[in-house]
Every structure is written in C-alpha cells, then in structure tokens.
Scaffold this motif. Sequence first.
Motif, PDB file in Angstrom:
ATOM      1  N   VAL A  44     -37.184 -69.843  55.521  1.00 35.63           N
ATOM      2  CA  VAL A  44     -38.012 -69.128  54.572  1.00 35.63           C
ATOM      3  C   VAL A  44     -36.884 -68.050  54.012  1.00 35.63           C
ATOM      4  O   VAL A  44     -36.834 -66.860  54.884  1.00 35.63           O
ATOM      5  N   GLY A  45     -36.249 -68.104  52.889  1.00 34.71           N
ATOM      6  CA  GLY A  45     -35.281 -66.997  52.299  1.00 34.71           C
ATOM      7  C   GLY A  45     -33.832 -66.963  53.304  1.00 34.71           C
ATOM      8  O   GLY A  45     -33.833 -68.043  53.948  1.00 34.71           O
ATOM      9  N   ASN A  46     -33.501 -65.794  53.336  1.00 38.63           N
ATOM     10  CA  ASN A  46     -32.016 -65.578  53.990  1.00 38.63           C
ATOM     11  C   ASN A  46     -32.423 -65.218  55.589  1.00 38.63           C
ATOM     12  O   ASN A  46     -31.235 -64.697  56.246  1.00 38.63           O
ATOM     13  N   ASP A  47     -33.509 -64.952  56.025  1.00 37.24           N
ATOM     14  CA  ASP A  47     -33.798 -64.452  57.446  1.00 37.24           C
ATOM     15  C   ASP A  47     -33.706 -65.682  58.378  1.00 37.24           C
ATOM     16  O   ASP A  47     -33.385 -66.877  57.792  1.00 37.24           O
ATOM     17  N   GLU A  48     -33.690 -65.421  59.638  1.00 39.66           N
ATOM     18  CA  GLU A  48     -33.750 -66.401  60.611  1.00 39.66           C
ATOM     19  C   GLU A  48     -34.876 -67.441  60.267  1.00 39.66           C
ATOM     20  O   GLU A  48     -36.012 -67.218  59.813  1.00 39.66           O
ATOM     21  N   PRO A  49     -34.633 -68.888  60.717  1.00 35.99           N
ATOM     22  CA  PRO A  49     -35.824 -69.691  60.459  1.00 35.99           C
ATOM     23  C   PRO A  49     -37.029 -69.377  61.353  1.00 35.99           C
ATOM     24  O   PRO A  49     -36.738 -68.903  62.506  1.00 35.99           O
ATOM     25  N   VAL A  50     -38.174 -69.788  61.049  1.00 37.68           N
ATOM     26  CA  VAL A  50     -39.352 -69.527  61.566  1.00 37.68           C
ATOM     27  C   VAL A  50     -39.337 -70.769  62.481  1.00 37.68           C
ATOM     28  O   VAL A  50     -39.671 -72.011  61.821  1.00 37.68           O
ATOM     29  N   GLU A  51     -39.683 -70.818  63.731  1.00 36.57           N
ATOM     30  CA  GLU A  51     -39.806 -72.022  64.528  1.00 36.57           C
ATOM     31  C   GLU A  51     -41.002 -72.144  65.237  1.00 36.57           C
ATOM     32  O   GLU A  51     -41.674 -71.374  65.746  1.00 36.57           O
ATOM     33  N   TRP A  52     -41.738 -73.503  64.986  1.00 32.49           N
ATOM     34  CA  TRP A  52     -43.003 -73.748  65.647  1.00 32.49           C
ATOM     35  C   TRP A  52     -42.587 -75.100  66.608  1.00 32.49           C
ATOM     36  O   TRP A  52     -41.642 -75.972  66.181  1.00 32.49           O
ATOM     37  N   ILE A  53     -43.397 -75.068  67.792  1.00 36.76           N
ATOM     38  CA  ILE A  53     -42.943 -76.362  68.409  1.00 36.76           C
ATOM     39  C   ILE A  53     -44.394 -77.012  68.529  1.00 36.76           C
ATOM     40  O   ILE A  53     -45.474 -76.547  68.585  1.00 36.76           O
ATOM     41  N   PHE A  54     -44.076 -78.571  68.375  1.00 36.33           N
ATOM     42  CA  PHE A  54     -45.322 -79.323  68.126  1.00 36.33           C
ATOM     43  C   PHE A  54     -45.302 -80.231  69.312  1.00 36.33           C
ATOM     44  O   PHE A  54     -44.043 -80.713  69.508  1.00 36.33           O
ATOM     45  N   ALA A  55     -46.385 -80.781  69.852  1.00 33.61           N
ATOM     46  CA  ALA A  55     -46.548 -82.071  70.641  1.00 33.61           C
ATOM     47  C   ALA A  55     -46.055 -83.018  69.808  1.00 33.61           C
ATOM     48  O   ALA A  55     -46.754 -83.429  68.665  1.00 33.61           O
ATOM     49  N   ARG A  56     -45.267 -83.944  70.405  1.00 29.38           N
ATOM     50  CA  ARG A  56     -44.837 -85.159  69.431  1.00 29.38           C
ATOM     51  C   ARG A  56     -46.099 -86.154  69.283  1.00 29.38           C
ATOM     52  O   ARG A  56     -46.239 -86.512  68.356  1.00 29.38           O
ATOM     53  N   GLU A  57     -46.939 -86.155  70.287  1.00 33.01           N
ATOM     54  CA  GLU A  57     -48.050 -87.101  70.262  1.00 33.01           C
ATOM     55  C   GLU A  57     -49.140 -86.401  69.306  1.00 33.01           C
ATOM     56  O   GLU A  57     -49.737 -87.282  68.418  1.00 33.01           O
ATOM     57  N   LEU A  58     -49.238 -85.141  68.978  1.00 37.22           N
ATOM     58  CA  LEU A  58     -50.061 -84.489  68.003  1.00 37.22           C
ATOM     59  C   LEU A  58     -49.717 -85.014  66.481  1.00 37.22           C
ATOM     60  O   LEU A  58     -50.428 -85.232  65.675  1.00 37.22           O
ATOM     61  N   LEU A  59     -48.236 -84.841  66.178  1.00 38.77           N
ATOM     62  CA  LEU A  59     -47.875 -85.433  65.005  1.00 38.77           C
ATOM     63  C   LEU A  59     -48.046 -86.683  64.841  1.00 38.77           C
ATOM     64  O   LEU A  59     -48.347 -87.404  63.675  1.00 38.77           O
ATOM     65  N   THR A  60     -47.855 -87.564  65.802  1.00 45.42           N
ATOM     66  CA  THR A  60     -47.950 -88.887  65.815  1.00 45.42           C
ATOM     67  C   THR A  60     -49.404 -89.244  65.328  1.00 45.42           C
ATOM     68  O   THR A  60     -49.737 -90.126  64.683  1.00 45.42           O
ATOM     69  N   VAL A  61     -50.399 -88.756  66.249  1.00 41.25           N
ATOM     70  CA  VAL A  61     -51.902 -88.961  65.942  1.00 41.25           C
ATOM     71  C   VAL A  61     -52.237 -88.557  64.797  1.00 41.25           C
ATOM     72  O   VAL A  61     -53.239 -89.129  63.987  1.00 41.25           O
ATOM     73  N   GLY A  62     -51.616 -87.477  64.176  1.00 43.84           N
ATOM     74  CA  GLY A  62     -52.248 -86.856  62.777  1.00 43.84           C
ATOM     75  C   GLY A  62     -52.077 -87.603  61.841  1.00 43.84           C
ATOM     76  O   GLY A  62     -52.317 -87.433  60.699  1.00 43.84           O
ATOM     77  N   ILE A  63     -51.000 -88.691  62.027  1.00 47.02           N
ATOM     78  CA  ILE A  63     -50.727 -89.585  60.858  1.00 47.02           C
ATOM     79  C   ILE A  63     -51.872 -90.566  60.518  1.00 47.02           C
ATOM     80  O   ILE A  63     -52.185 -90.950  59.415  1.00 47.02           O
ATOM     81  N   VAL A  64     -52.840 -90.655  61.582  1.00 47.18           N
ATOM     82  CA  VAL A  64     -54.058 -91.601  61.233  1.00 47.18           C
ATOM     83  C   VAL A  64     -55.401 -90.877  61.372  1.00 47.18           C
ATOM     84  O   VAL A  64     -56.472 -91.319  60.725  1.00 47.18           O
ATOM     85  N   ARG A  65     -55.347 -89.533  61.889  1.00 46.27           N
ATOM     86  CA  ARG A  65     -56.697 -89.170  62.103  1.00 46.27           C
ATOM     87  C   ARG A  65     -56.549 -87.349  62.187  1.00 46.27           C
ATOM     88  O   ARG A  65     -55.342 -87.010  62.704  1.00 46.27           O
ATOM     89  N   ARG A  66     -57.593 -86.776  61.960  1.00 41.15           N
ATOM     90  CA  ARG A  66     -57.457 -85.212  62.287  1.00 41.15           C
ATOM     91  C   ARG A  66     -57.249 -85.086  63.736  1.00 41.15           C
ATOM     92  O   ARG A  66     -58.243 -85.597  64.455  1.00 41.15           O
ATOM     93  N   VAL A  67     -56.431 -84.110  63.966  1.00 42.59           N
ATOM     94  CA  VAL A  67     -56.169 -83.803  65.452  1.00 42.59           C
ATOM     95  C   VAL A  67     -55.678 -82.464  65.562  1.00 42.59           C
ATOM     96  O   VAL A  67     -55.073 -81.783  64.605  1.00 42.59           O
ATOM     97  N   GLY A  68     -56.109 -81.754  66.691  1.00 44.97           N
ATOM     98  CA  GLY A  68     -55.715 -80.382  67.014  1.00 44.97           C
ATOM     99  C   GLY A  68     -56.871 -79.392  67.107  1.00 44.97           C
ATOM    100  O   GLY A  68     -57.691 -79.608  66.482  1.00 44.97           O
TER     101      GLY A  68
END
Length: 138
Positions: A44-68
């Motif tokens: 976001v702009g010239n600042d340091e990136p903003v980092e979020w950490i996600f569970a790999r399974e969360l992103l995988t399951v989220g492809i087929v249904r709402r999760v989290g």
Amino acid sequence: MNSTTVSAELVLRLVVPDRATVPLLAGLSYTATDPYAIRMAFHVGNDEPVEWIFARELLTVGIVRRVGDGDVQVWPARSDGERTLNISLTSPFGQALFEVPLAPLTEFLHRTYELVPAGRETDFMDLDEELSNMLWSS
C-alpha cells in the motif's frame, strides 16, 4: 524461491465503500518450515507492506464455501463473470474486503500442497523448536 518456499505476486482488488474496486499488489509466501501458514503482504503506497497470516486450510476451504470467524472470513464469489475469492479482514483500525482472482490463487495453493501435502504438515515442523519458542519467548 528455493525448494522449501513457494511465493507469488497477485493483483487483488480492494472493494471500497461505493463497491468500486482499487487494484492492489499482494505478495504471497509459504514455507515448509511453517506449513500451516500463508503470509500475504499487501503493498500500500511507499510504506512497508501490511502482512496478514492465513491458515492454508482457510484459503483452501474458502474456495468452495464460506469459512472463518472473527477477524478473517473467506468465501467464493464472482466478479464481472470471473471466479474470485473474497477475503474480509477486520482489525482495530478498520475493515477491508478484497477480491482475489481464483486462478492464480489456486495455482499458488497447488504449489504449496506439492511442497507439503495435506495431512503431512507435522513432518515438516521442528516440534522441539516450536515448543521452545512458545515457552521461552518474551
């Protein structure tokens, strides 16, 4: 990239209040030594990136249904006819909704599962080191 790391850059869309979108570059990284986590750095702009950490399974399951629950929610969607993954993030500083094009994200996830197959994550962890970090961190 080495044999224990998978990375990619994706162009996401930040959904702003009037439902318009703003393109945003995000870097994804995954390492076999932290096999449950995917790091996403939002540039976001010239600042340091903003980092979020996600569970790999969360992103995988989220492809087929709402999760989290709580701060991170993920669900499949369509935007302009394109299959996407919606990621909603909430923090004390506000809330953001991102649309992630599904094709490059699934390619990235596929590469993480080639590196560390589902159900084999503990084979790649140093449990003694993890316990030491939890017990002795200040």
